[in-house]
Design a protein around this motif. Structure first.
Motif, PDB file in Angstrom:
ATOM      1  N   ALA A 257      50.437  27.608   4.829  1.00 43.05           N
ATOM      2  CA  ALA A 257      50.440  26.147   5.005  1.00 43.05           C
ATOM      3  C   ALA A 257      51.083  25.454   3.801  1.00 43.05           C
ATOM      4  N   GLU A 258      51.018  26.118   2.648  1.00 45.12           N
ATOM      5  CA  GLU A 258      51.651  25.548   1.455  1.00 45.12           C
ATOM      6  C   GLU A 258      53.110  25.956   1.319  1.00 45.12           C
TER       7      GLU A 258
ATOM      8  N   ARG B 258      37.754  20.316   5.753  1.00 48.30           N
ATOM      9  CA  ARG B 258      39.142  20.499   5.310  1.00 48.30           C
ATOM     10  C   ARG B 258      39.324  21.788   4.520  1.00 48.30           C
TER      11      ARG B 258
ATOM     12  N   PRO C  47      41.017  25.026   3.360  1.00 47.18           N
ATOM     13  CA  PRO C  47      42.396  25.540   3.369  1.00 47.18           C
ATOM     14  C   PRO C  47      42.505  26.782   4.265  1.00 47.18           C
TER      15      PRO C  47
ATOM     16  N   GLU D 163      49.925  13.904   9.332  1.00 43.02           N
ATOM     17  CA  GLU D 163      50.234  13.615   7.924  1.00 43.02           C
ATOM     18  C   GLU D 163      49.456  12.403   7.412  1.00 43.02           C
TER      19      GLU D 163
ATOM     20  N   ARG E 246      46.386  13.127   5.642  1.00 39.88           N
ATOM     21  CA  ARG E 246      46.547  13.911   4.401  1.00 39.88           C
ATOM     22  C   ARG E 246      45.898  15.289   4.502  1.00 39.88           C
ATOM     23  N   ARG E 247      45.776  15.769   5.713  1.00 43.46           N
ATOM     24  CA  ARG E 247      45.298  17.138   5.901  1.00 43.46           C
ATOM     25  C   ARG E 247      46.455  18.091   5.723  1.00 43.46           C
ATOM     26  N   ARG E 248      46.129  19.294   5.281  1.00 40.94           N
ATOM     27  CA  ARG E 248      47.167  20.319   5.272  1.00 40.94           C
ATOM     28  C   ARG E 248      46.844  21.349   6.345  1.00 40.94           C
TER      29      ARG E 248
ATOM     30  N   TRP F 112      51.546  24.537  10.317  1.00 40.26           N
ATOM     31  CA  TRP F 112      52.322  24.191  11.514  1.00 40.26           C
ATOM     32  C   TRP F 112      52.978  25.444  12.069  1.00 40.26           C
TER      33      TRP F 112
ATOM     34  N   HIS G 155      60.588  19.189  11.378  1.00 42.32           N
ATOM     35  CA  HIS G 155      59.646  19.312  10.254  1.00 42.32           C
ATOM     36  C   HIS G 155      60.371  19.075   8.927  1.00 42.32           C
TER      37      HIS G 155
ATOM     38  N   THR H 227      57.509  18.101   6.290  1.00 33.91           N
ATOM     39  CA  THR H 227      56.414  19.061   6.486  1.00 33.91           C
ATOM     40  C   THR H 227      56.996  20.476   6.578  1.00 33.91           C
TER      41      THR H 227
END
Ligand code: PEP
Ligand code: MN
Length: 466
Positions: A73-74, A327, A329, A355, A358-360, A363, A402, A407
């Motif tokens: 996700a990062e 939330r 990770p 977005e 502000r959740r991660r 995708w 994206h 993103t």
């Protein structure tokens, strides 16, 4: 494979009553996909037996996956999720399992070599035995039969006997998932996936072609594999075999089955689904107040959420709040399956809505389920198919959208098999509608064959690198 369950990881089994309640104590909502078994006593007995059997995966493995998904996700990792639309019990056979593992590893190699990021591989395997049907009844000639609900529930043959839900199938499915997973673990522990096994990595040349005769995408693959094998050889001998992990996933559809394997684990909080690493919420059972969301809200596993064109972004945001209020990770994989026609319109508002919280999330694009078409295939009559060109176009659009919105698209979700089936049209296999009759084996959705899978991996890898 992640390590086998540690001896200390012996789950206890909270009572079914406890598990059927939501954390707020409200009774679980009714399940429209719930199967009615003709012999309720036999059903209860089967569930009780399931609750007593050991788990297929461990909570440590599940945490390891969640950690890797958080990295993805990062933007530091990729996710490849793939396998059958609906697994059959007969797929629990060595050739079919090895072929599926091989194609997933080959696709992982493509993603890693081209996109330059480690790739987590999650199979739709070892438990994808229950399938939702849009209709509960199927008209066969004059007769209305209960629909086939997946091998976990009833038989695919078009007879009323075969279509009776049979609770013994729950135990058979569980056993086959275990056997499948055991063989995968044995192959991986034995070095399947290590560069010192070039045979695994090369494409099998079905027609005995020389590399020069392969199509351009397959030649490209052969060059990537040769480079990896060569790197492996140059590493001093005596090194331990490179061990790969393969995680498992399936749609959490048959809730009593899932609950029978949902356990508390010593020294950890919460309940864990221990019959797969990553359960997901299907597009048709995704209602925020529905029983499937209620169940998934209560487990600690990472979970996938399918997003279809008919879902409103605001509803998905509510669903995220419901399923991941803390939330965590790596908790959520948001799998959009919008279709080539809708993606350019539907994806930007979805991304914007998520977005804005502000959740991660991780995708992930599923370029299969929005691109299913029904066509006539000669004697077979109507079949579902998908065009490689549309699958490719959806992948490329997804990455472009994206990227434009800032993103990270880090996941690819596909239906595939390691075998040379003729279920999807076009692409490197150059299959036309006439070919659908030749080797169409899927009981439900059409899958990429081995060559088409490589082709799609190359497209995704290039898009992920760009
Ligand atoms: C599937 O993944 O096989 C499926 C039915 O997908 P969806 O829930 O996205 O329609
Ligand atoms: Mn499917």
């Amino acid at each position: 494979m992640p390590p086998a369950p540690a001896p200390s990881d012996v789950p206890s089994d909270p009572s079914p009553e406890t598990r059927a309640e939501s954390s707020a104590g409200a009774p679980a909502p009714p399940d429209p996909q719930r199967v009615t078994y003709p012999d309720p006593a036999a059903y209860r007995t089967a569930l009780a037996e399931l609750r007593g059997l050991p788990p297929l995966v461990s909570s440590d493995e599940v945490e390891c996956l969640r950690h890797e998904l958080a990295e993805a996700a990062e933007g530091r990792r990729l996710l490849l999720q793939g396998g059958d639309c609906a697994e059959r019990f007969e797929d629990c056979a060595s050739d079919a399992i090895a072929a599926k593992l091989k194609i997933l590893l080959q696709m992982g190699l493509v993603l890693e070599e081209i996109a330059g990021r480690p790739t987590t591989i999650v199979g739709r395997i070892a438990g994808q035995y229950a399938k939702p049907r849009s209709a509960l009844v199927e008209q066969v000639g004059e007769h209305a039969l209960p629909a086939y609900r997946g091998d976990l529930v009833n038989g695919a043959d078009a007879t009323s006997d075969a279509r009776q839900p049979d609770p013994r199938r729950l135990l058979r499915g569980y056993a086959r998932a275990g056997l499948t997973l055991n063989f995968i673990r044995a192959l991986l522990d034995g070095g399947f996936g290590d560069p010192s096994h070039p045979d695994w990595w090369r494409l099998h040349r079905r027609r005995g072609e020389a590399i020069a005769d392969l199509s351009a995408p397959l030649r490209r693959y052969e060059a990537l594999a040769a480079a990896r094998i060569d790197r492996g050889r140059r590493i001093v001998s005596g090194r331990p075999l490179a061990r790969r992990a393969l995680f498992t996933s399936h749609e959490a559809l048959h809730l009593d089955y899932e609950r029978a394997q949902t356990r508390e684990v010593p020294r950890k909080s919460g309940c864990w689904n221990l019959c797969c690493h990553l359960p997901w919420l299907g597009a048709r059972t995704g209602g925020i107040d529905g029983p499937h969301a209620s169940y998934l809200a209560e487990i600690e596993n990472p979970i996938g959420i399918k997003v279809a064109p008919w879902h409103e972004p605001a509803t998905i945001v509510d669903l995220l709040e419901r399923l991941d209020p803390r939330r965590i990770p790596g908790r959520i994989v948001l799998i959009h399956r919008l279709g080539v026609e809708a993606i350019a319109d539907r994806l930007p508002p979805l991304v914007a809505a998520v977005e804005s919280t502000r959740r991660r999330v991780l995708w992930c694009v599923d370029p299969m389920h929005g691109n299913t078409r029904t066509v006539l295939a000669g004697r077979r009559g109507e079949v579902k198919t998908r065009r490689i060109e549309e699958i490719v176009a959806e992948i490329e659009t997804a990455f472009a959208v994206h990227r434009r919105l800032g993103t990270v698209l880090a996941g690819l979700h596909v239906e595939l098999t390691g075998e040379p089936v003729t279920e999807c049209l076009g692409g490197v296999s150059r299959l036309d509608e006439g070919a659908l009759e030749r080797d169409y084996r899927s009981p439900l959705d059409p899958r990429l064959n081995d060559e088409q899978s490589i082709e799609v991996a190359l497209v995704a890898a290039e898009a992920a690198r760009a």
